[in-house]
Design a protein around this motif. Sequence first.
Motif, short mmCIF file in Angstrom:
data_model
loop_
_atom_site.label_atom_id
_atom_site.label_comp_id
_atom_site.label_asym_id
_atom_site.label_seq_id
_atom_site.Cartn_x
_atom_site.Cartn_y
_atom_site.Cartn_z
N ARG A 106 48.86 48.95 35.72
CA ARG A 106 47.61 48.85 36.02
C ARG A 106 46.98 48.91 34.11
NH1 ARG A 106 48.15 53.83 39.58
NH2 ARG A 106 48.59 53.00 41.89
N ALA A 107 47.53 49.86 33.57
CA ALA A 107 47.00 49.70 32.29
C ALA A 107 46.82 48.33 31.47
CB ALA A 107 47.67 51.09 31.12
N PHE A 108 48.66 47.34 32.11
CA PHE A 108 48.67 46.33 31.60
C PHE A 108 47.74 45.27 31.71
CE2 PHE A 108 51.05 42.50 31.97
CZ PHE A 108 52.02 42.31 30.89
N PHE A 109 46.96 45.73 32.95
CA PHE A 109 46.30 44.76 33.62
C PHE A 109 45.44 44.87 33.05
CE2 PHE A 109 49.51 43.09 36.74
CZ PHE A 109 49.33 41.96 36.98
N ALA A 110 45.09 45.60 32.74
CA ALA A 110 43.56 46.70 32.96
C ALA A 110 43.29 45.42 31.09
CB ALA A 110 43.45 47.70 32.43
N THR A 111 44.43 44.90 30.47
CA THR A 111 44.11 44.35 28.71
C THR A 111 43.55 43.68 28.85
OG1 THR A 111 46.20 44.53 28.33
CG2 THR A 111 44.89 46.77 28.24
N THR B 273 50.62 42.69 45.87
CA THR B 273 49.60 43.67 47.08
C THR B 273 49.44 44.99 46.03
OG1 THR B 273 49.74 42.90 49.35
CG2 THR B 273 49.21 44.73 49.11
N ASP B 274 50.36 45.60 45.67
CA ASP B 274 51.18 46.55 44.98
C ASP B 274 50.22 47.01 43.83
OD1 ASP B 274 52.65 47.23 47.02
OD2 ASP B 274 54.67 47.66 46.07
N ILE B 275 50.13 45.78 42.70
CA ILE B 275 49.85 45.81 41.33
C ILE B 275 48.27 45.66 42.46
CG2 ILE B 275 49.30 44.42 39.56
CD1 ILE B 275 51.96 43.49 39.33
N MET B 276 47.44 45.26 42.54
CA MET B 276 46.05 44.84 42.72
C MET B 276 45.40 46.16 43.23
SD MET B 276 45.31 41.38 41.89
CE MET B 276 45.14 40.42 42.33
N HIS B 277 46.06 46.75 43.85
CA HIS B 277 46.03 48.20 44.93
C HIS B 277 45.86 49.00 43.53
CE1 HIS B 277 45.94 50.96 47.50
NE2 HIS B 277 46.46 52.38 46.97
N GLY B 278 45.62 48.88 42.66
CA GLY B 278 45.21 49.82 42.02
C GLY B 278 43.53 49.75 41.16
N ASP C 131 39.64 48.10 41.00
CA ASP C 131 38.31 47.67 41.55
C ASP C 131 38.56 46.24 41.94
OD1 ASP C 131 37.01 45.95 40.39
OD2 ASP C 131 37.29 47.34 38.83
N ALA C 132 37.38 46.22 43.46
CA ALA C 132 37.12 44.69 44.09
C ALA C 132 36.89 43.84 42.90
CB ALA C 132 36.29 44.79 45.21
N ALA C 133 36.10 44.03 41.76
CA ALA C 133 34.71 42.87 40.89
C ALA C 133 36.89 42.61 40.43
CB ALA C 133 33.94 43.91 39.72
N ALA D 13 39.85 41.81 53.19
CA ALA D 13 40.01 40.15 52.75
C ALA D 13 38.28 40.07 53.29
CB ALA D 13 40.91 39.63 53.87
N GLU D 14 37.21 40.19 53.73
CA GLU D 14 35.79 40.23 54.11
C GLU D 14 34.82 40.05 52.97
OE1 GLU D 14 34.24 37.66 55.64
OE2 GLU D 14 36.00 37.19 56.30
N LYS D 15 36.09 41.58 52.20
CA LYS D 15 34.88 42.20 51.30
C LYS D 15 35.12 41.41 49.97
CE LYS D 15 34.55 46.01 48.08
NZ LYS D 15 35.38 48.07 48.52
N LEU D 16 36.74 40.74 49.86
CA LEU D 16 37.05 39.87 48.45
C LEU D 16 36.49 38.67 48.69
CD1 LEU D 16 38.49 39.85 46.06
CD2 LEU D 16 40.52 39.24 47.11
N LEU D 17 36.03 37.94 49.17
CA LEU D 17 35.84 36.58 49.68
C LEU D 17 34.18 36.82 48.98
CD1 LEU D 17 37.77 35.81 53.30
CD2 LEU D 17 37.98 35.13 50.22
#
Length: 449
Positions: free
Chosen positions: A49-54, A73-78, A80-82, A108-112
């Motif tokens: 999560r720290a990795f993707f935040a940067t 899915t595991d990585i995106m889970h941590g 936020d939707a935005a 899925a609908e929230k993300l779309l």
Amino acid sequence: MDEKYEVIIAKVKALISGGSSQELAQLLQTLHPADIAEILEDLDDDKRRAFFATLPSDVAAAIVQELDLDDQTDIMHGLDAARISEIVKEMDSDDAADFIGELSESNAEKLLGLMNSQGDELRELLRYDEDTSGGIMATEYVTVRDSWTVEQAFCELRRVGPDAASVYYVYVLDDREHLVGVLSLRDMVISDLVTKISVIMNPSPVSVPVEADQEEAAELFKKYRFLALPVVDYENRITGVITADDILDVVEEEATEDMQKIAGTVPLDHPYFASRLRELWGSRIAWLVVLFLAESITGGIMQKFSDAMQAFIQLTFFIPLLIDCGGNAGSQSATVIIRGLAVRDVRLKDAWAVLCRELVVGLGLGVVMAAIAFVRAWRVGGNPMMGLVVCLSVAAIVVMATVVGALLPIAATALKMDPAVMSAPLITTIVDGLGLLVYFSIAKALLPI
């Protein structure tokens, strides 16, 4: 693990822990996204999560696309939707649709909804079954008009090319948006800028229907050695393109599915360690029960010939040998033919030729196995007649098993079934019963029973 690779992992972990985002970004620029995805497998969830935040969204998207769906899915889970929507926007449309298809309907609908117009495009892709051409195509491609010049086509390529899934081919449309031609980047580069597209294009483009099975697309890639293939609707309007990397995934998926079917299991939807124990149990139990019940026929045959076995107890000594021999021969034959059907080396019209070839092969195999069986049976049984019974049985069973193993997958194909359902365990079960019938019938004919 490679020493250089271990050093990189250690450095990435240190940069994440130290919050050195600029230095981390510089390091990532020297690595391929596939290598970065592999490094992620060695990081715990917090460091991921720290990795993707940067990371910038486009870099994060390139890395995510290299991961399996379960890891995505595991990585995106941590996140936020935005943040997820920003990353998904930068992904190729086919990969983005695959990811969203793994989410719950509400997520899925929230993300779309957060993705605005891109979300609407992905909704269109999600309408197609995942195993069809529409389900694996991307909607980023380059089109030009047949009335344009090469110079106009280059301007269009520069405009939309950075976002296209492939720029090796440019697809030519007429005024009604119909696909009328295709030309390669090479064709454009070597042509004069004032040359009309209609002059240099190939007016007979190969395409695949949007509802066609993904295996049909894979066959076209194999036949024509394409880097990309246009997907068209029933009016011959281009709806997307399939790229070679998508087909590599299809080939791996189909090969894995066939291997699992041949082994007598229901194909798994997820990798082994991502599958629940219940899924692993469920994928195997159905076939095991079917085969168990089918094997009861074998027991019935042995019961029918119990008098013969009591009269010549030596007959029982060779039952495992005969059953294994027939099962092995049938499985070999079935595997070869299933593979031939899968790669189109063998077709329905070849059934008679396959029968003749496998009959000859079976006879050759049977003669060798029968000679070995004769010597062994004579020594164990104590008389040449017992050796003759086993010898003839082995020859007949090997020939029969070879023919049955070859023809059953062809029969399945004729019935519009996947030939891989004629699995090795099923072939073995069928051959076991037939082999015992052959064995005891020859014994009764030659021995004083």
